[in-house]
Design a protein around this motif. Structure first.
Motif, mmCIF file in Angstrom:
data_model
loop_
_atom_site.group_PDB
_atom_site.id
_atom_site.type_symbol
_atom_site.label_atom_id
_atom_site.label_comp_id
_atom_site.label_asym_id
_atom_site.label_seq_id
_atom_site.Cartn_x
_atom_site.Cartn_y
_atom_site.Cartn_z
ATOM 1 N N ASP A 82 0.805 -1.232 0.000
ATOM 2 C CA ASP A 82 0.000 0.000 0.000
ATOM 3 C C ASP A 82 0.831 1.271 0.000
ATOM 4 O OD1 ASP A 82 -2.172 -1.642 0.016
ATOM 5 O OD2 ASP A 82 -2.803 -1.198 2.073
ATOM 6 N N SER A 83 2.125 1.177 0.323
ATOM 7 C CA SER A 83 2.974 2.370 0.278
ATOM 8 C C SER A 83 3.252 2.812 -1.154
ATOM 9 C CB SER A 83 4.303 2.110 0.995
ATOM 10 O OG SER A 83 5.105 1.189 0.261
ATOM 11 N N LYS A 84 3.011 1.896 -2.119
ATOM 12 C CA LYS A 84 3.211 2.175 -3.552
ATOM 13 C C LYS A 84 4.650 2.599 -3.865
ATOM 14 C CE LYS A 84 -1.640 3.433 -4.208
ATOM 15 N NZ LYS A 84 -2.004 2.078 -4.649
ATOM 16 N N LEU A 85 5.569 1.956 -3.152
ATOM 17 C CA LEU A 85 6.994 2.199 -3.388
ATOM 18 C C LEU A 85 7.680 0.989 -4.014
ATOM 19 C CD1 LEU A 85 7.873 3.990 -0.011
ATOM 20 C CD2 LEU A 85 7.561 5.059 -2.264
ATOM 21 N N GLY A 86 6.889 -0.016 -4.365
ATOM 22 C CA GLY A 86 7.447 -1.208 -4.990
ATOM 23 C C GLY A 86 7.261 -2.479 -4.176
ATOM 24 N N GLY A 87 6.564 -2.387 -3.047
ATOM 25 C CA GLY A 87 6.316 -3.566 -2.237
ATOM 26 C C GLY A 87 5.476 -4.587 -2.982
ATOM 27 N N LYS A 88 5.752 -5.882 -2.720
ATOM 28 C CA LYS A 88 5.036 -6.935 -3.437
ATOM 29 C C LYS A 88 4.973 -8.204 -2.587
ATOM 30 C CE LYS A 88 4.890 -9.323 -7.931
ATOM 31 N NZ LYS A 88 5.566 -9.477 -9.246
ATOM 32 N N ILE A 89 3.814 -8.866 -2.641
ATOM 33 C CA ILE A 89 3.598 -10.158 -1.999
ATOM 34 C C ILE A 89 3.567 -11.221 -3.090
ATOM 35 C CG2 ILE A 89 1.995 -11.556 -0.640
ATOM 36 C CD1 ILE A 89 0.843 -8.810 0.387
ATOM 37 N N THR A 90 4.235 -12.342 -2.871
ATOM 38 C CA THR A 90 4.227 -13.455 -3.840
ATOM 39 C C THR A 90 4.191 -14.765 -3.067
ATOM 40 O OG1 THR A 90 5.665 -12.146 -5.288
ATOM 41 C CG2 THR A 90 5.378 -14.482 -5.835
ATOM 42 N N ASN A 91 3.277 -15.677 -3.430
ATOM 43 C CA ASN A 91 3.283 -16.981 -2.776
ATOM 44 C C ASN A 91 3.867 -18.054 -3.683
ATOM 45 O OD1 ASN A 91 1.232 -17.825 -4.523
ATOM 46 N ND2 ASN A 91 -0.353 -17.946 -2.935
ATOM 47 N N ALA A 92 3.922 -19.291 -3.191
ATOM 48 C CA ALA A 92 4.582 -20.377 -3.916
ATOM 49 C C ALA A 92 3.887 -20.709 -5.225
ATOM 50 C CB ALA A 92 4.655 -21.617 -3.035
ATOM 51 N N ALA A 98 12.138 -16.294 -7.182
ATOM 52 C CA ALA A 98 11.153 -17.337 -6.881
ATOM 53 C C ALA A 98 11.761 -18.730 -6.991
ATOM 54 C CB ALA A 98 9.949 -17.205 -7.815
ATOM 55 N N GLU A 99 12.582 -18.964 -7.999
ATOM 56 C CA GLU A 99 13.177 -20.291 -8.188
ATOM 57 C C GLU A 99 14.106 -20.646 -7.038
ATOM 58 O OE1 GLU A 99 15.854 -22.772 -11.495
ATOM 59 O OE2 GLU A 99 15.144 -20.736 -11.928
ATOM 60 N N ALA A 100 14.945 -19.692 -6.632
ATOM 61 C CA ALA A 100 15.858 -19.928 -5.517
ATOM 62 C C ALA A 100 15.090 -20.141 -4.215
ATOM 63 C CB ALA A 100 16.830 -18.763 -5.382
ATOM 64 N N THR A 101 13.980 -19.422 -4.069
ATOM 65 C CA THR A 101 13.160 -19.564 -2.864
ATOM 66 C C THR A 101 12.530 -20.941 -2.801
ATOM 67 O OG1 THR A 101 12.701 -17.189 -2.854
ATOM 68 C CG2 THR A 101 11.211 -18.587 -1.582
ATOM 69 N N GLU A 102 12.048 -21.443 -3.928
ATOM 70 C CA GLU A 102 11.451 -22.784 -3.960
ATOM 71 C C GLU A 102 12.493 -23.846 -3.612
ATOM 72 O OE1 GLU A 102 8.748 -25.641 -3.982
ATOM 73 O OE2 GLU A 102 8.264 -23.516 -4.240
ATOM 74 N N LYS A 103 13.706 -23.678 -4.090
ATOM 75 C CA LYS A 103 14.770 -24.622 -3.760
ATOM 76 C C LYS A 103 15.115 -24.568 -2.271
ATOM 77 C CE LYS A 103 16.989 -24.729 -8.326
ATOM 78 N NZ LYS A 103 18.219 -24.386 -9.093
ATOM 79 N N ALA A 104 15.143 -23.350 -1.732
ATOM 80 C CA ALA A 104 15.443 -23.194 -0.309
ATOM 81 C C ALA A 104 14.344 -23.812 0.546
ATOM 82 C CB ALA A 104 15.610 -21.714 0.031
#
Length: 340
Positions: free
Chosen positions: A218-228, A322-328
């Motif tokens: 909501d700050s509109k500064l580039g924040g983003k939520i992403t799930n698996a 995202a790919e590195a996160t899935e591996k982790a």
């Protein structure tokens, strides 16, 4: 005779050296660090009295604080990423930080609790009448020299407003680093010590984080939520997933955090109460708020039974991968949890 006496003295001296070298790593770090500054290398810990708890250091720089009791429950504050940036909101512990709204004063950095436990609200803070309180009854901090980690273990009672215990828990919070990232492993075993315990069907729970104000979508500064599953922002709310990532700027630098929900945890994969205003919570108990329909009877832990929940928080500097996160996550999921 003289040679025999000399040999005996040498043997005793060698034994003394061995016993000393073995004993040193077992010193309780919470006691040793209380009278000395943080180590210049590796992970270290220092006991503090105000607010009561511990401070954790990474190569002499502050990594996090563990506060025994903060208006209703234990919290981890502050939480500092590998680049030295504060990753969680300062309010209400501290006011005036850029990008922070003075809302939800029970969203205190990083915590674990739930909104309906035997009908008692433990999610809201103790400034509200009739709320529950999670009170630490014992705790210690140690340095795991082998794995270069700080481990904080505590015992806690969940009491109603009159001080009557509803259940207890054992917690282990481990602070360590890997591949340039800072990691917080949180493990809790909930114990039905005083009869059956009902965890109500509500979105208000359970392993919660309130991200830094400039990170929120909501700050509109580039924040983003992403799930698996690749869902983003509001689309990720209420969905079940193995992990969720929240990224955005702090101090004009791109940073992020991923939260993993271990498959050995209750109700894995869990639903996520993750909001564009900065709340980031793994909730294995909620249903109707997330899925619609009538409110369910919740989850009841029978007298004498236990329930385990395990999460990993990965703090990183730079863009989300995202790919590195899935591996982790896969690596974390393959780990066999130690008993608590």
């Amino acid at each position: 005779m003289h040679l025999l006496k000399t040999a005996l003295l040498r043997s005793l001296y060698a034994a003394l050296l061995v016993s000393t070298s073995v004993a040193l790593p077992t010193v309780d770090a919470s006691r040793a660090a209380a009278d000395s500054p943080a180590k210049s290398t590796g992970l270290s810990v220092k006991k503090v009295e105000s607010p009561r708890g511990w401070k954790i250091y990474d190569n002499g720089k502050l990594f996090a604080g563990y506060i025994e009791y903060q208006n209703g429950f234990p919290i981890v504050y502050p939480v500092i990423g590998p680049g030295g940036h504060a990753m969680t909101r300062d309010f209400p512990m501290k006011k005036g930080t850029e990008g922070e709204k003075l809302d939800h004063d029970h969203h205190r950095s990083l915590w674990f609790t739930h909104g309906e436990v035997n009908g008692i609200d433990f999610w809201i803070d103790d400034a509200h009448e009739g709320t529950g309180r999670i009170v630490q009854t014992s705790g210690e901090a140690t340095v795991d020299a082998k794995n270069d980690a700080v481990v904080i273990t505590t015992e806690n009672d969940w009491n109603d407003a009159e001080g009557k215990r509803q259940l207890s828990d054992s917690r282990r919070t481990t602070f360590h680093t890997e591949d340039g990232k800072r990691i917080i492993d949180f493990e809790v075993v909930l114990r039905a010590t005083d009869g059956d315990v009902n965890f109500g069907d509500t979105k208000e729970g359970s392993f919660g984080i309130r991200v830094a104000g400039t990170m929120k979508v909501d700050s509109k500064l580039g924040g983003k939520i992403t799930n698996a599953e690749g869902l983003t922002n509001s689309d990720a709310w209420a969905k079940k997933s193995n992990w969720v990532n929240y990224s955005g700027p702090v101090d004009n630098q791109t940073v992020g955090m991923s939260v993993f929900y271990h498959p050995s945890s209750f109700a894995a994969p869990c639903s996520w109460h993750v909001r564009t205003y900065g709340l980031f919570a793994a909730n294995p108990f909620g249903h109707y708020h997330f899925n619609g329909g009538d409110k369910t009877e919740g989850i009841t832990l029978k007298d004498g039974e236990t329930m385990a929940i395990r999460c990993r928080v990965v703090l990183y500097q730079g863009d989300f991968d995202a790919e590195a996160t899935e591996k982790a996550f896969a690596k974390y999921a393959a780990e066999k949890p130690e008993a608590l």
